[in-house]
Design a protein around this motif. Structure first.
Motif, short mmCIF file in Angstrom:
data_model
loop_
_atom_site.label_atom_id
_atom_site.label_comp_id
_atom_site.label_asym_id
_atom_site.label_seq_id
_atom_site.Cartn_x
_atom_site.Cartn_y
_atom_site.Cartn_z
N THR A 73 0.82 -1.22 0.00
CA THR A 73 0.00 0.00 0.00
C THR A 73 0.85 1.27 0.00
OG1 THR A 73 -0.21 -0.05 2.43
CG2 THR A 73 -1.94 -1.13 1.14
N PRO A 74 1.67 1.46 -1.04
CA PRO A 74 2.57 2.61 -1.06
C PRO A 74 1.82 3.93 -1.16
CG PRO A 74 2.50 1.59 -3.22
CD PRO A 74 1.73 0.68 -2.29
N PRO A 75 2.33 4.98 -0.52
CA PRO A 75 1.72 6.30 -0.71
C PRO A 75 1.87 6.74 -2.16
CG PRO A 75 3.81 6.49 0.45
CD PRO A 75 3.51 5.03 0.36
N PRO A 76 1.03 7.67 -2.65
CA PRO A 76 1.07 8.07 -4.06
C PRO A 76 2.42 8.62 -4.52
CG PRO A 76 -0.92 8.88 -2.99
CD PRO A 76 -0.05 8.34 -1.91
N THR A 77 3.21 9.13 -3.59
CA THR A 77 4.49 9.73 -3.94
C THR A 77 5.65 8.74 -3.91
OG1 THR A 77 4.82 10.37 -1.62
CG2 THR A 77 3.77 11.99 -3.08
N PHE A 78 5.39 7.49 -3.58
CA PHE A 78 6.48 6.54 -3.37
C PHE A 78 7.36 6.37 -4.60
CE2 PHE A 78 7.96 2.07 -3.71
CZ PHE A 78 8.92 2.10 -2.71
N GLY A 79 6.77 6.14 -5.75
CA GLY A 79 7.55 5.88 -6.95
C GLY A 79 8.44 7.04 -7.35
N THR A 80 7.88 8.25 -7.38
CA THR A 80 8.68 9.40 -7.79
C THR A 80 9.75 9.73 -6.75
OG1 THR A 80 6.92 10.84 -6.90
CG2 THR A 80 6.97 10.48 -9.29
N GLU A 81 9.43 9.55 -5.47
CA GLU A 81 10.45 9.80 -4.45
C GLU A 81 11.57 8.76 -4.53
OE1 GLU A 81 10.80 12.47 -2.00
OE2 GLU A 81 9.64 13.11 -3.73
N ALA A 82 11.22 7.51 -4.81
CA ALA A 82 12.24 6.47 -4.94
C ALA A 82 13.20 6.82 -6.07
CB ALA A 82 11.58 5.12 -5.20
N VAL A 83 12.68 7.27 -7.20
CA VAL A 83 13.52 7.62 -8.35
C VAL A 83 14.32 8.89 -8.07
CG1 VAL A 83 13.47 8.38 -10.75
CG2 VAL A 83 12.05 6.46 -10.03
N ALA A 84 13.66 9.93 -7.58
CA ALA A 84 14.34 11.21 -7.35
C ALA A 84 15.50 11.07 -6.38
CB ALA A 84 13.35 12.25 -6.83
N ARG A 85 15.30 10.30 -5.33
CA ARG A 85 16.33 10.18 -4.31
C ARG A 85 17.44 9.23 -4.73
NH1 ARG A 85 14.47 12.62 0.66
NH2 ARG A 85 12.49 13.61 0.16
N LEU A 86 17.13 8.23 -5.54
CA LEU A 86 18.21 7.38 -6.04
C LEU A 86 19.09 8.17 -7.01
CD1 LEU A 86 19.28 4.52 -5.68
CD2 LEU A 86 18.03 3.87 -7.74
N LEU A 87 18.51 9.16 -7.70
CA LEU A 87 19.27 10.02 -8.59
C LEU A 87 20.09 11.06 -7.82
CD1 LEU A 87 16.68 10.65 -11.44
CD2 LEU A 87 18.86 9.43 -11.64
N GLY A 88 19.87 11.18 -6.52
CA GLY A 88 20.64 12.12 -5.71
C GLY A 88 20.09 13.53 -5.70
N LEU A 89 18.81 13.71 -6.03
CA LEU A 89 18.25 15.06 -6.11
C LEU A 89 18.07 15.72 -4.75
CD1 LEU A 89 15.56 14.74 -8.94
CD2 LEU A 89 18.02 15.23 -9.10
N ARG A 90 18.00 14.94 -3.71
CA ARG A 90 17.87 15.50 -2.36
C ARG A 90 19.21 15.37 -1.63
NH1 ARG A 90 14.54 17.27 -4.22
NH2 ARG A 90 15.76 19.03 -3.49
N ASP A 91 19.34 16.08 -0.53
CA ASP A 91 20.55 15.99 0.28
C ASP A 91 20.25 16.47 1.68
OD1 ASP A 91 23.13 15.33 0.77
OD2 ASP A 91 24.03 17.10 -0.13
N ASN A 92 21.15 16.16 2.59
CA ASN A 92 21.00 16.56 3.98
C ASN A 92 21.81 17.80 4.30
OD1 ASN A 92 19.27 14.60 5.21
ND2 ASN A 92 20.89 13.11 4.91
#
Length: 309
Positions: A90-109
């Motif tokens: 039961t993934p949230p609607p944003t799961f797929g795009t967040e999985a891709v965006a973060r694997l690409l390194g678009l976010r950071d700490n």
């Protein structure tokens, strides 16, 4: 806690688009006008049409979805979303795009001293975070979609037991939450020395999923750090990567299978989705990462621990 945390402002200095911003301006939300300008520049560099975007402030997850579309990886995000749904998570609607965006390194700490300024997935994206994303996207030089498509080509989840589905559904519902040093709760609070912002470090994420959720299986976990959680089982109970199952705790560092767990030997932790994938809290916040395909994790895998029956 995390294999490596690169300060956001350090990356901005190296990768920033033309012009610099004061810290106050950088912390301000990205305006709709600036969003259109930067999407147009990125699209021009990629030789494609810019995607349609609202002339208003957008959240972190909405911005990530726009970036995934602009980079041509929406099909990958949809496939990841469907696979998690097929597995009963039961993934949230944003799961797929967040999985891709973060694997690409678009976010950071941010550096740990600035954890109070981290963003929740629903927060408006800031100018600084957006500039980082556009800089990283430009560095892919048009190869982002092909690379991430190859990475997620192995994203196939097994059939889960009821216990596995309950635990892993909770885990992936947190994808997009920030990495916070010492964090273990969804909101700020007095935890692990005082938590200034909601979010988790690597072992805090496991603590949140198994302990703070009230799952009975979490009673077997006593230690708070990755090394403590890795070391409180007998060596005969340690699990090798090929035998990992969904819901297992997976540990990483220079520590080898036969060694004693110490804070120097076990430096990172995640929750396995399968022998090939895990969800964890690290440099991209809570996100999904490959196990065997990732050189660092494949080389630094120490052992796994089974918590579920």
């Amino acid at each position: 806690m995390s294999p490596r945390r690169v300060p956001l402002l350090t990356l901005l200095c190296a990768l920033a688009l033309a012009g610099s911003a004061t810290s106050a301006r950088a912390a301000a939300p990205l305006t709709g006008t600036r969003l259109h300008e930067e999407l147009g520049r990125l699209a021009l560099s990629l030789g494609v049409e810019p995607v349609s975007a609202p002339f208003s402030k957008v959240s972190v997850t909405s911005f990530d979805a726009l970036m995934v579309r602009q980079l041509g990886a929406s099909d990958v995000a949809a496939s990841v979303q469907h696979e998690a749904w097929r597995a009963g998570l039961t993934p949230p609607p944003t799961f797929g795009t967040e999985a891709v965006a973060r694997l690409l390194g678009l976010r950071d700490n941010l550096p740990y001293r600035d954890d109070a300024r981290e963003l929740y997935p629903t927060d408006a994206i800031t100018l600084a975070e957006a500039k980082h994303s556009f800089a990283v996207a430009s560095r892919w030089q048009g190869g982002a979609a092909e690379w991430v498509r190859g990475q997620f080509s192995t994203f196939a989840l097994p059939r889960y037991s009821t216990a596995q589905r309950r635990v892993l559904a909770l885990a992936i519902s947190k994808v997009g939450m920030p990495y916070v040093w010492g964090g273990e709760t969804d909101t700020r609070g007095a935890a692990y020395g005082g938590q200034v912002h909601g979010g988790y470090d690597c072992s805090g994420f496991a603590w949140r999923v198994f302990k703070l959720s009230g799952f009975s299986w979490g009673t077997a976990i006593h230690g708070r750090t990755a090394a403590q959680q890795a070391g409180e089982i007998q060596r005969s109970a340690r699990i090798r990567l090929d035998d990992v199952r969904g819901g297992d705790l997976v540990f990483f560092g220079p520590g080898r299978f036969w060694m004693k767990a110490t804070e120097q030997r076990i430096v990172h932790e995640g929750l396995a989705l399968s022998p090939d994938w895990m969800v964890h809290s690290s440099d991209q916040g809570v996100y999904v990462s490959p196990l065997r395909l990732d050189p660092w994790r494949a080389k630094r895998f120490s052992w796994a621990r089974r918590v579920l029956p």
